[in-house]
Design a protein around this motif. Structure first.
Motif, mmCIF file in Angstrom:
data_model
loop_
_atom_site.group_PDB
_atom_site.id
_atom_site.type_symbol
_atom_site.label_atom_id
_atom_site.label_comp_id
_atom_site.label_asym_id
_atom_site.label_seq_id
_atom_site.Cartn_x
_atom_site.Cartn_y
_atom_site.Cartn_z
ATOM 1 N N ILE A 58 33.579 39.687 53.338
ATOM 2 C CA ILE A 58 32.448 40.008 52.474
ATOM 3 C C ILE A 58 32.481 39.062 51.274
ATOM 4 C CG2 ILE A 58 31.254 41.862 51.240
ATOM 5 C CD1 ILE A 58 33.233 43.809 52.616
ATOM 6 N N PRO A 59 31.399 38.364 50.986
ATOM 7 C CA PRO A 59 31.394 37.460 49.826
ATOM 8 C C PRO A 59 31.573 38.224 48.518
ATOM 9 C CG PRO A 59 29.513 37.038 51.278
ATOM 10 C CD PRO A 59 30.125 38.311 51.739
ATOM 11 N N ASP A 60 32.286 37.638 47.584
ATOM 12 C CA ASP A 60 32.450 38.264 46.267
ATOM 13 C C ASP A 60 31.100 38.557 45.618
ATOM 14 O OD1 ASP A 60 35.194 38.450 46.193
ATOM 15 O OD2 ASP A 60 35.487 36.504 45.238
ATOM 16 N N GLU A 61 30.132 37.666 45.860
ATOM 17 C CA GLU A 61 28.811 37.846 45.244
ATOM 18 C C GLU A 61 28.181 39.169 45.683
ATOM 19 O OE1 GLU A 61 29.959 33.658 45.449
ATOM 20 O OE2 GLU A 61 29.721 35.176 47.011
ATOM 21 N N LYS A 62 28.368 39.531 46.956
ATOM 22 C CA LYS A 62 27.817 40.777 47.467
ATOM 23 C C LYS A 62 28.537 41.971 46.837
ATOM 24 C CE LYS A 62 25.602 43.711 50.127
ATOM 25 N NZ LYS A 62 24.203 44.100 49.842
ATOM 26 N N ILE A 63 29.849 41.893 46.755
ATOM 27 C CA ILE A 63 30.631 42.989 46.180
ATOM 28 C C ILE A 63 30.213 43.230 44.731
ATOM 29 C CG2 ILE A 63 32.953 43.704 45.465
ATOM 30 C CD1 ILE A 63 33.999 42.155 47.946
ATOM 31 N N PHE A 64 30.132 42.152 43.944
ATOM 32 C CA PHE A 64 29.783 42.303 42.529
ATOM 33 C C PHE A 64 28.334 42.756 42.353
ATOM 34 C CE2 PHE A 64 33.409 39.238 41.876
ATOM 35 C CZ PHE A 64 34.247 40.178 41.301
ATOM 36 N N SER A 65 27.463 42.327 43.259
ATOM 37 C CA SER A 65 26.064 42.741 43.188
ATOM 38 C C SER A 65 25.935 44.252 43.396
ATOM 39 C CB SER A 65 25.242 41.992 44.241
ATOM 40 O OG SER A 65 23.922 42.481 44.295
ATOM 41 N N VAL A 66 26.657 44.789 44.391
ATOM 42 C CA VAL A 66 26.613 46.236 44.663
ATOM 43 C C VAL A 66 27.194 47.010 43.483
ATOM 44 C CG1 VAL A 66 27.551 48.076 46.121
ATOM 45 C CG2 VAL A 66 26.654 45.994 47.184
ATOM 46 N N ILE A 67 28.298 46.508 42.935
ATOM 47 C CA ILE A 67 28.921 47.189 41.795
ATOM 48 C C ILE A 67 27.992 47.158 40.579
ATOM 49 C CG2 ILE A 67 30.849 47.125 40.160
ATOM 50 C CD1 ILE A 67 32.592 46.119 42.519
ATOM 51 N N ASP A 93 24.354 54.216 36.879
ATOM 52 C CA ASP A 93 25.270 55.166 36.233
ATOM 53 C C ASP A 93 26.084 55.970 37.245
ATOM 54 O OD1 ASP A 93 26.449 56.218 33.939
ATOM 55 O OD2 ASP A 93 25.114 57.945 33.901
ATOM 56 N N PHE A 94 26.532 55.316 38.304
ATOM 57 C CA PHE A 94 27.468 55.941 39.226
ATOM 58 C C PHE A 94 28.892 55.792 38.711
ATOM 59 C CE2 PHE A 94 24.180 55.198 42.544
ATOM 60 C CZ PHE A 94 24.205 56.426 43.174
ATOM 61 N N LYS A 95 29.720 56.768 39.007
ATOM 62 C CA LYS A 95 31.152 56.540 38.971
ATOM 63 C C LYS A 95 31.513 55.817 40.262
ATOM 64 C CE LYS A 95 32.394 60.542 36.130
ATOM 65 N NZ LYS A 95 33.163 61.810 36.064
ATOM 66 N N ILE A 96 32.549 54.992 40.221
ATOM 67 C CA ILE A 96 32.852 54.154 41.385
ATOM 68 C C ILE A 96 34.315 54.330 41.773
ATOM 69 C CG2 ILE A 96 32.841 51.804 42.313
ATOM 70 C CD1 ILE A 96 30.859 51.105 40.037
ATOM 71 N N LYS A 97 34.548 54.571 43.061
ATOM 72 C CA LYS A 97 35.906 54.607 43.599
ATOM 73 C C LYS A 97 36.055 53.464 44.589
ATOM 74 C CE LYS A 97 39.384 57.548 45.783
ATOM 75 N NZ LYS A 97 39.699 58.889 46.344
ATOM 76 N N MET A 149 33.364 45.702 34.318
ATOM 77 C CA MET A 149 31.927 45.671 34.560
ATOM 78 C C MET A 149 31.273 46.984 34.124
ATOM 79 S SD MET A 149 31.856 43.797 38.303
ATOM 80 C CE MET A 149 30.077 43.910 38.501
ATOM 81 N N HIS A 150 32.064 48.050 34.043
ATOM 82 C CA HIS A 150 31.537 49.365 33.652
ATOM 83 C C HIS A 150 31.731 49.569 32.154
ATOM 84 C CE1 HIS A 150 30.436 53.570 34.012
ATOM 85 N NE2 HIS A 150 30.280 53.434 35.330
#
Length: 515
Positions: free
Chosen positions: A326-335, A342-346, A374-375
């Motif tokens: 998975i590209p880092d760009e996709k991961i950071f975009s979703v986060i 305003d989600f909590k993220i696990k 990022m949060h």
């Protein structure tokens, strides 16, 4: 105190078979298992059988308080290898002989199923009469039909697909549900209420919708991804009908979407839109990063979901090792989208991936810190760090578990991430899980010893399996559909970084499961 609704109560004299559906873990875990709930409801629709639940640490049934030893059949659902000792604990406390060779015709038939014994039944093979290999809905009815005529004459069960009998050591093919539209979908689930947290299920007061089964993304560490191929989906209109029927019978209005890869479901937007129009709240235990869209997150947010769970697994190079590029760009975009909503993220990460170095761990630590920052509130980003456990029936089945290496990496992460919301799994627990996952029948002796005395780390290490690529593996007679040559090819690719594309959008790469 616990109150339940929609349980099955029958008169024991009006049925031919008393069936104890045993779960060797606590109520909260048992009743969060969709598979366990499906079997309970489906078996009880048979007029000739009364299926009652036996949930650890109790050894009597919930429905009638009947001691386990008085059932005709006791069936264990095994989703976690660590529960093996609880299986023997239930038998011992029920005064049922532990070893299958020591039981008499008057003792219950002891069977077991679930992902763990499907992959490798050998660690419990001295204690279980009959294993169900695969998804049990088809097989269990055939076993029950046969029991009425053959009781404990195990040779009479050999012709049933998905049955492995340790005494006979027969070659066994997995049995899975092919058509999800005609599979068993619960429409009247057991509802429970309690002030005790131990009796509040993970999906408390929600309708569990069985969206799909199987996943062919091919993450090389994932046992479920190899056992239950190919991916099979339930039609979204069927799911909406099931949800509506559930609500009519229970009054529940919240949906939990269940599947090995829910966000890979081809009609996810149609499903969530349809459920929204019906007024349902929607949640899901986890999402694959590759297939998450902003719209999906917005729908889940509107439905009241507060936390999303993601699994980046590791840094970029190591994601290629495990076939999860998975590209880092996709991961950071979703986060970023999750933070904006305003989600909590696990987030789940792995350590001990083949070829991983301490430099990689340093990079992983920086990677996690970057995500946390990022949060606006880094404490709302929770990291779960787990060692890779080589599992049977996967390309990692020939890999070792390096306890010392995992211990050093865990210590470094804890030190560098102490200001963040991080939980690291115990390296010792990972070692024991590896031995229980990939061991042979010799492991049973140590499981049995655990009933009276805690085995030492040295004793566990003495049973550590370290297989070479040419070794005959203990689970050689269990055919889950994926051929060994494909697994060996995937094993070679651990070091070449070559990716095996997702077959849902690519050409077939002949893993064997579709045959």
């Amino acid at each position: 105190m616990i109150y339940e609704k929609n349980t099955y109560i029958k008169h024991h004299k009006s049925v031919d078979i008393r069936f104890g559906l045993a779960y060797p873990n606590v109520y909260k875990t048992a009743m969060s298992s969709l598979g366990y709930n499906i079997l309970y409801n489906q078996i009880n629709e048979r007029e000739d059988t009364w299926c009652e639940r036996i949930i650890y640490p109790d050894i009597k049934s919930i429905e009638s308080n009947t001691p386990s030893r008085y059932f005709n059949i006791i069936s264990f659902t095994l989703q976690f290898e660590e529960d093996y000792v609880n299986v023997l604990d239930i038998l011992k406390k029920s005064e049922i002989p532990l070893k299958r060779t020591e039981r008499t015709p008057d003792d219950p038939l002891i069977i077991a199923g679930g992902p763990c014994p499907t992959a490798n039944p050998m660690p419990l093979s001295d204690y279980i009469d009959l294993f169900i290999i695969g998804e049990g809905e088809n097989t269990i009815n055939k076993v029950l039909d046969r029991y009425k005529t053959s009781k404990k004459n195990l040779k009479e069960y050999l012709d049933i697909t998905g049955v492995y009998i340790p005494e006979l050591n027969n070659k066994t093919n997995i049995d899975i549900i092919c058509d999800m539209d005609n599979a068993y979908h619960i429409t009247q689930p057991v509802l429970s209420k309690s002030n005790d947290e131990d009796y509040q299920t993970i999906f408390n007061n929600t309708i569990m919708l069985n969206v799909s089964r199987g996943c062919t993304r091919g993450c090389r560490f994932c046992m479920a991804g190899y056992l239950y191929r190919p991916m099979r989906q339930t039609n979204y209109e069927k799911l909406i009908d099931v949800a509506v029927e559930n609500r009519e019978k229970t009054g529940l209005n919240k949906i939990t979407l269940i599947g090995a890869a829910v966000s890979d479901y081809s009609d996810l937007e149609k499903l969530t839109d349809g459920l929204e129009k019906e007024g349902f709240q929607i949640s899901t235990p986890s999402l694959r990063i590759e297939s998450i869209t902003r719209k999906t997150l917005e729908t889940l947010k509107r439905s009241g979901l507060k936390t999303i769970t993601l699994a980046p697994e590791s840094i970029g190079r190591l994601r290629k090792v495990i076939n999860k590029d998975i590209p880092d760009e996709k991961i950071f975009s979703v986060i970023e989208d999750a933070v904006e909503l305003d989600f909590k993220i696990k987030l789940y990460f792995l350590i001990g991936i083949p070829t991983e170095t301490m430099d990689d761990i340093e990079e992983l630590i920086s990677y996690m810190k970057k995500i946390a920052k990022m949060h606006s509130n880094p404490k709302n980003v929770k990291f779960s760090i787990n060692p890779v456990i080589p599992k049977p029936q996967t390309p990692l089945q020939w890999e070792a578990y390096d306890f010392k290496d995992i211990k050093n990496k865990t210590r470094l992460i804890k030190k560098e991430m102490k200001r963040y919301n991080v939980k690291c799994e115990s390296p010792k627990k990972g070692l024991i899980q590896y031995i229980l996952s990939c061991g042979n029948s010799d492991v049973g002796e140590l499981i049995e010893k655990s009933l009276t005395k805690k085995p030492t780390l040295k004793e566990w290490k003495e049973l550590t399996p370290n297989y070479s690529i040419e070794d005959e593996l203990p689970w050689k007679n269990i055919n889950v559909g994926v051929n060994e040559n494909f697994l060996k090819t995937e094993h070679r690719r651990l070091t070449t970084l070559k990716q095996t594309p997702w077959c849902e959008t690519s050409v077939c790469y002949n893993c064997g499961s579709c045959k």
